[in-house]
Design a protein around this motif. Structure first.
Motif, PDB file in Angstrom:
ATOM      1  N   ARG A 175       0.825  -1.203   0.000  1.00  0.00           N
ATOM      2  CA  ARG A 175       0.000   0.000   0.000  1.00  0.00           C
ATOM      3  C   ARG A 175       0.867   1.264   0.000  1.00  0.00           C
ATOM      4  NH1 ARG A 175      -4.816  -0.302   4.275  1.00  0.00           N
ATOM      5  NH2 ARG A 175      -5.593   1.341   2.893  1.00  0.00           N
ATOM      6  N   ALA A 190      -6.338  -2.508  -0.206  1.00  0.00           N
ATOM      7  CA  ALA A 190      -7.208  -2.104   0.899  1.00  0.00           C
ATOM      8  C   ALA A 190      -8.151  -3.240   1.296  1.00  0.00           C
ATOM      9  CB  ALA A 190      -8.005  -0.862   0.503  1.00  0.00           C
ATOM     10  N   ALA A 191      -8.670  -3.961   0.298  1.00  0.00           N
ATOM     11  CA  ALA A 191      -9.552  -5.092   0.596  1.00  0.00           C
ATOM     12  C   ALA A 191      -8.788  -6.195   1.324  1.00  0.00           C
ATOM     13  CB  ALA A 191     -10.170  -5.633  -0.689  1.00  0.00           C
ATOM     14  N   GLN A 224      -4.864   2.737  -9.143  1.00  0.00           N
ATOM     15  CA  GLN A 224      -6.105   2.800  -8.367  1.00  0.00           C
ATOM     16  C   GLN A 224      -6.634   1.398  -8.085  1.00  0.00           C
ATOM     17  OE1 GLN A 224      -7.669   5.307  -6.903  1.00  0.00           O
ATOM     18  NE2 GLN A 224      -9.233   3.886  -6.137  1.00  0.00           N
ATOM     19  N   GLY A 225      -6.576   0.534  -9.110  1.00  0.00           N
ATOM     20  CA  GLY A 225      -7.009  -0.850  -8.904  1.00  0.00           C
ATOM     21  C   GLY A 225      -6.148  -1.577  -7.884  1.00  0.00           C
ATOM     22  N   THR A 266      -7.099  -0.382  -4.414  1.00  0.00           N
ATOM     23  CA  THR A 266      -8.371  -0.957  -3.960  1.00  0.00           C
ATOM     24  C   THR A 266      -8.190  -2.399  -3.503  1.00  0.00           C
ATOM     25  OG1 THR A 266      -9.587   0.474  -5.491  1.00  0.00           O
ATOM     26  CG2 THR A 266     -10.746  -1.463  -4.635  1.00  0.00           C
TER      27      THR A 266
END
Length: 285
Positions: free
Chosen positions: A138, A180-181, A173-174, A177
């Motif tokens: 991240r 984060a998941a 961005q993908g 995401t």
């Protein structure tokens, strides 16, 4: 890492022998979880089938009393076999610090109603390494997105360069995401512990209990055999009745008439026929 997981499991099992009490009268939950290790608890319980539903309900109520933020029921199953054997399961997700005490209390509740603990599985998964890797990912993705944003802020970019940066931005961005998941799932696995209680029909593991279980199995087999015979009679009964009636009618009326008819035909066929040279023949006269 194997030593850490093994030590954690040993600590969890050792704690089952004594229940420390806090000043408020509630179990002391300190040390019930290990930082960075996600546990999974599973208990196998054997008890008479007539008591399984009540015990399953008691375990479910114990979870509900903790509230949805600390314990949630995730699955409940109850099935009855043809011989009357019951197989049931209760699955919950409980706050990690409460897991060991909740499982110990559930086993004690089961033993108080005559159940036998026939198996326990407490497995741990190292999540700390995965959490660190996700955090690094991240950070890298955030740095990449910041770089792309700085590039896009330039006014001297050509349309082709700006389009390439937009594509890179979408990819970043993908990745953000997905990371984060993954981090959310890791936090969930550390914060909440899956636990399951499996209930099966039986009396215990002693010789007398096994003999009684064998007797129950024999009675169940006899019941299945009688049931199968009744099903056969129910399925074949009407055709058999019709067949028996047909045999009775044949033997009572049709067979006698058929026998007399056959005898007449045989006598008529057995008579000698007159020949052309027979002087007694009417034609010769």
């Amino acid at each position: 890492m194997k030593w850490v997981v093994s030590s954690a499991i040993a600590l969890s099992l050792a704690g089952c022998s004594k229940v420390p009490e806090s000043s408020a009268g509630e179990p002391d939950i300190a040390g019930n979880s290990v930082a960075g290790v996600a546990f999974d608890y599973s208990y196998d319980l054997t008890l008479p089938s007539s008591r399984i539903s009540d015990l399953q309900e008691e375990h479910a109520r114990a979870c509900e009393r903790l509230g949805p933020t600390r314990c949630r029921i995730t699955g409940l199953r109850y099935t009855v076999g043809q011989q009357g054997d019951v197989n049931a399961n209760l699955s919950v997700k409980i706050a990690a610090p409460l897991a060991r005490a909740f499982g110990r209390a559930g086993v004690k509740q089961a033993e108080s109603v005559g159940a036998t603990l026939t198996g326990a599985d407490i497995s741990g998964t190292d999540v700390a390494t995965a959490v660190a890797a996700t955090a690094t990912e991240r950070t890298d993705v955030a740095a990449e997105r910041a770089r792309i944003d700085r590039e896009l802020a330039r006014v001297d970019l050509s349309p082709r360069e700006r389009a390439e940066l937009r594509q890179q931005q979408a990819v970043a961005q993908g990745q953000a995401t997905a990371a984060a998941a993954t981090a959310s799932e890791q936090r969930e696995s550390l914060a909440n512990t899956p636990m399951s209680f499996d209930y099966t029909t039986g009396r215990g593991t002693g010789l007398v209990d096994r003999l009684q279980d064998a007797g129950d199995t024999a009675l169940g087999s006899i019941g299945l055999t009688v049931t199968a015979l009744l099903w056969v009679l129910a399925a074949l009964g009407p055709p058999l009745v019709v067949l028996l009636l047909a045999v009775l009618v044949w033997r009572r009326w049709i067979q006698r008439w058929w026998t007399e008819l056959s005898a007449r035909v045989d006598r008529r066929l057995s008579r000698p026929r007159p020949t052309a040279h027979d002087p007694t023949s009417p034609s010769q006269r």
